[in-house]
Design an enzyme around this catalytic site. Structure first.
Site, PDB file in Angstrom:
ATOM      1  N   ASP A 489       0.813  -1.213   0.000  1.00  0.00           N
ATOM      2  CA  ASP A 489       0.000   0.000   0.000  1.00  0.00           C
ATOM      3  C   ASP A 489       0.849   1.267   0.000  1.00  0.00           C
ATOM      4  O   ASP A 489       0.346   2.357  -0.247  1.00  0.00           O
ATOM      5  CB  ASP A 489      -0.888   0.044   1.258  1.00  0.00           C
ATOM      6  N   GLU A 633       6.088  -1.213   6.317  1.00  0.00           N
ATOM      7  CA  GLU A 633       6.631  -1.337   4.958  1.00  0.00           C
ATOM      8  C   GLU A 633       8.000  -0.669   4.806  1.00  0.00           C
ATOM      9  O   GLU A 633       8.663  -0.834   3.797  1.00  0.00           O
ATOM     10  CB  GLU A 633       5.663  -0.732   3.937  1.00  0.00           C
TER      11      GLU A 633
HETATM   12  O1  IFM Z   1      -1.153  -5.714   1.325  1.00  0.00           O
HETATM   13  C1  IFM Z   1      -1.427  -4.785   2.310  1.00  0.00           C
HETATM   14  C2  IFM Z   1      -2.742  -5.167   2.922  1.00  0.00           C
HETATM   15  O2  IFM Z   1      -3.747  -5.190   1.949  1.00  0.00           O
HETATM   16  C3  IFM Z   1      -3.104  -4.213   4.026  1.00  0.00           C
HETATM   17  N1  IFM Z   1      -2.065  -4.165   5.001  1.00  0.00           N
HETATM   18  C4  IFM Z   1      -0.780  -3.802   4.452  1.00  0.00           C
HETATM   19  C5  IFM Z   1      -0.359  -4.737   3.355  1.00  0.00           C
HETATM   20  C6  IFM Z   1       0.982  -4.291   2.792  1.00  0.00           C
HETATM   21  O3  IFM Z   1       0.972  -2.959   2.398  1.00  0.00           O
END
Ligand code: IFM
Length: 797
Positions: A489, A633
């Site tokens: 995201d 992330e």
């Molecule tokens: O892939 C996403 C998920 O849809 C929501 N939480 C974070 C993940 C990684 O960004």
């Protein structure tokens, strides 16, 4: 230090020290009537929506308070305590307790001052109210005068934000009444359709099995001025003052004074729900025969244990067994059912299912309950737009065939999702593949399902449109455009930027669809897929392979992301694991890329999602920079990709590496490291802080995470090597050399299979001989038609 242990026989996690480093939670009920409870009875309840149906108050980001409190008072000594260690928090040298978190129930056993208590909490199967059963046993040799108090803090409004902040309104809309054996709370009680069509609501806390001695319906009256949950004045005094709320905060507090003879046990049943008075009476009546609780508890256990029965594994690592047989499996069901609806971190505000999250969640339960999975797959396919893309958020009241899409301002306004994401529909491919593999139900592909915005097609055609969606949105290098984002995201490559991860997902989707197209003899489409897959594969190889790694993508302006030359974020995990999972990487590339992962991303707590973290050299669109280094992330150990790297290593036959990654990140393996990890040792969290954090190893965002399903798939399809396809079951374990024998009991298409994997020479992958019911097979594959009702399989590594 550990705070508890896994009871594998009863499928419970038993907390033996109540001062856990964080509230360790369990889920009761379902989002129809949902309840979350910590090991200290903190938590909340709601009807249908965590945000709009909240009935019990909880203070988020605070001290795990309030909760479903049961207080016990010795009326002779005037000493009092609680059936959960908190909120009273007696000295742990004299207060002994165990919290048994089981499958959809929690039982807290404590002993203090020669009174043994058992507080059992559950939501009866398919019911929309909750039960707290308190058992009190006098373990002393004299008659005891004991007072028991139950306390539930009602919200004043079902919308939890209104309850918390709009006090000039919500403080003045509720009242409580004492009726017979219960506190009844009304909200907007005069309102029956008179104002804005809204109707009033009623909640209750009632008692069965004993009589009510005193009560409070007013929070302040129960707690007392300058008192709190740890020392309510009513408990201190041994009597509530029967004050009800009017223009103040309501509560349900019931007191029952008991006499308990030596060795005697007294039982009280408190029931809580959002029901009107008459319905509450009917519900309470059932518990006049207190043994009804045991019947319901057994029903719950039977239901949940039956859900977990299709796979049972015995390996030398009890942490692996506990996770795969019970806790990871149970978490998969919880994420499947609850999505991201409510936890101690998620307040319940989402008004729908994330497309990718939900399609991923389904994968975790396919091997346990494929038909339940199929229902949800159908639902998610009905949320695919006729252009082939998925709706980023599928509203809880999704109305297939009649939905707006991200192309409509109304959808964007309602969901907050401004555009399509590049990956959503691509998750359907492995999910459908796993379902058809588990069941052999190829006819699934011919089922007709509507599109979200109108029209309908077979599932096969839906999948074709999924490919079409990506193919119609290619970037300058002919890889799928990044659109709003991909799995990550926080990665904005630009609308026409290109993601190597999505390109690999698309490549893999084409392999899956080609198999189905061949089955259907759809020759024109096979030719088309063959050609575009070849072109895509060549492109990824040309644009994304760099010496010993695949790059993460190419921005709209041509900048390569995740290049070895970059100062920060020069190595990314997902393109390496997915290069293997998708079948795109050559053997040599796979070995190099996986080695780079180990060298540059591995830590004692799992593999970082990328490294080094962004700090000074982030590109525009690298939203991960918003987070501290080594967090989420931004170079954190994102938990979900651990499952993919376990799978990738297993597919390469690297059992030792796969297991190394499992152990580093598995909650159960860190049972003795709870003060570092903090989260429940029986559930995966969303991420773990990595090397640049002063708190390396600390994990966050418990329970509701896609990690449950990816790690389950990594372990079951990867390490255990159970890979069903439409015609049978491939068995290809990749296990650590130190495991000399494992046994897998699996129910496959209604047939029982016991697989014994013998590994006397300490291999980590591959096999030498494979036997089905005593017959030597020429491959490690069980054709479905050869299965008897009960089967013995031996695989010699
Ligand atoms: O892939 C996403 C998920 O849809 C929501 N939480 C974070 C993940 C990684 O960004």
């Amino acid at each position: 230090m550990n705070y508890g242990y896994f009871d594998n026989i009863n499928r419970e996690y038993v907390i033996t020290r109540p001062d856990t480093p964080a509230p360790w939670a369990n889920y009761l009920g379902s989002p129809e009537y949902g309840a979350i409870i910590s090991n200290n009875a903190g938590g909340y309840s709601f009807v249908k929506s965590g945000a709009n149906g909240r009935i019990l108050r909880y203070q988020f980001n605070s001290e795990d308070k309030p909760g479903r409190y049961l207080y016990i008072r010795d009326d002779e000594t005037k000493d009092y305590w609680s059936a959960s260690w908190q909120p009273v928090g007696k000295d742990m040298s004299t207060y002994k307790s165990e919290c048994h978190h089981g499958t959809a129930y929690t039982n807290m056993i404590a002993e203090y001052a020669q009174i043994k208590s058992e507080a059992l909490y559950y939501v009866p199967l398919n019911k929309t109210y909750e039960v707290w059963r308190l058992k009190l046993t006098n373990t002393s040799d004299k008659t005891r005068k004991i007072s028991a108090f139950a306390y539930a803090e009602f919200t004043n409004e079902n919308n939890y934000e209104q309850d918390q902040v709009n006090l000039q309104y919500t403080l003045f809309i509720t009242r409580t009444y004492f009726k017979e054996n219960k506190i009844v709370q009304t909200i907007n009680e005069n309102c029956n359709n008179a104002v804005n069509g809204s109707t009033g609501k009623e909640r209750f806390l009632g008692l069965a099995g004993a009589s009510v001695t005193s009560y409070n319906g007013d929070k302040a009256a129960f707690l007392g001025r300058y008192h709190s949950y740890g020392n309510p004045i009513a408990v201190e005094n041994g009597m509530c003052d029967n004050v009800l709320n009017y223009n103040s905060n309501g509560c349900g507090a019931l007191h029952s004074a008991l006499t308990i003879e030596p060795g005697e046990t007294k039982e009280l049943v408190f029931v809580l729900g959002q029901k009107n008075n008459d319905d509450a009476d009917v519900i309470l009546k059932q518990y006049e025969d207190i043994s009804f609780v045991e019947t319901e508890l057994q029903e719950l256990k039977d239901y949940w244990h039956s859900q977990l029965e299709n796979l049972n594994v015995t390996t030398p690592d009890s942490a692996f067994n506990s996770m795969i047989n019970t806790w990871n499996a149970y978490q998969c069901f919880i994420t499947f059912i609850w999505s991201r609806a409510a936890s101690f971190i998620y307040c319940g505000q989402r008004n729908g299912y994330g497309y990718r999250d939900t399609v991923q969640d389904i994968q975790g339960i396919i091997h346990l309950n494929p038909e339940l999975a199929a229902e949800k797959i159908r639902f998610m396919i009905s949320a695919q737009v006729d252009n082939g893309g998925g709706l980023p958020l599928v509203k809880y009241d999704h109305n297939a065939g009649h939905e707006d899409t991200p192309d409509d301002a109304s959808y964007v306004k309602a969901t907050g999702h401004p555009a399509y994401r590049a990956d959503d529909a691509l998750w359907l491919f492995p999910t459908v593949y796993k379902y058809i593999g588990e069941t052999g139900n190829k006819a699934f592909l011919d089922e007709v399902i509507p599109y979200a915005n109108g029209g309908e097609d077979t599932i096969y055609e839906h999948l074709k449109r999924g490919i079409g969606f990506s193919m119609e949105r290619l970037g300058d290098h002919k890889m799928p455009a990044g659109l709003h984002a991909d799995w990550n995201d926080c990665l904005r490559l630009g609308k026409k930027g290109e993601s190597s991860f999505v390109a690999m997902q698309l490549y893999y989707a084409m392999t899956i669809l080609k198999e189905y197209a061949e089955d259907k003899k759809d020759s024109e489409y096979i030719a088309y897929l063959t050609q575009i897959q070849k072109e895509l594969g060549d492109t990824i190889q040309k644009e994304c392979w760099e010496e010993d790694r695949f790059v993460r993508g190419i921005k709209e302006d041509g900048q390569v992301i995740g290049s070895k030359k970059d100062i920060e974020a020069n190595m990314w995990l997902n393109p390496q694991s997915w290069a293997v999972i998708s079948g795109l990487a050559t053997k040599e590339q796979a070995e190099l890329a996986l080695e780079s992962v180990h060298r540059e991303l591995n830590t004692p707590y799992g593999v970082r999602v990328m490294a080094p973290s962004f700090q000074k050299h982030a590109f525009e669109g690298a939203l991960a920079l918003l987070f501290n280094p080594s967090t989420k992330e931004n170079g954190g150990i994102f938990s979900q990709p651990q499952g993919w790297i376990i799978l990738a290593e297993s597919l390469m036959g690297h059992g030792n590496r796969a297991y190394e990654y499992f152990r580093e990140s598995s909650p159960a393996s860190q049972n003795d490291n709870a003060d570092v990890r903090l989260l429940e040792p029986y559930v995966h969290g969303q991420f773990t802080e990595s090397t640049e954090s002063p708190f390396e190893g600390r994990s966050h965002v418990h329970w509701l995470t896609g990690t449950a399903s990816t790690v389950m798939v990594g372990c079951v399809e990867g390490m255990l090597g159970l890979r069903p396809d439409a015609d049978g079951l491939l068995v290809q374990p990749a296990i650590p050399s130190e495991w000399k024998e494992i046994t897998i009991d699996k129910v496959f298409r209604g047939k029982k299979i016991t697989i014994k994997v013998e590994n006397p020479d300490g291999a980590e992958g591959g096999y030498k001989e494979f036997y089905l019911n005593g017959e030597k097979m020429d491959k490690n594959y069980i054709p479905a038609e050869s299965l008897k009702d009960v089967n013995e399989v031996v695989l010699k590594m």
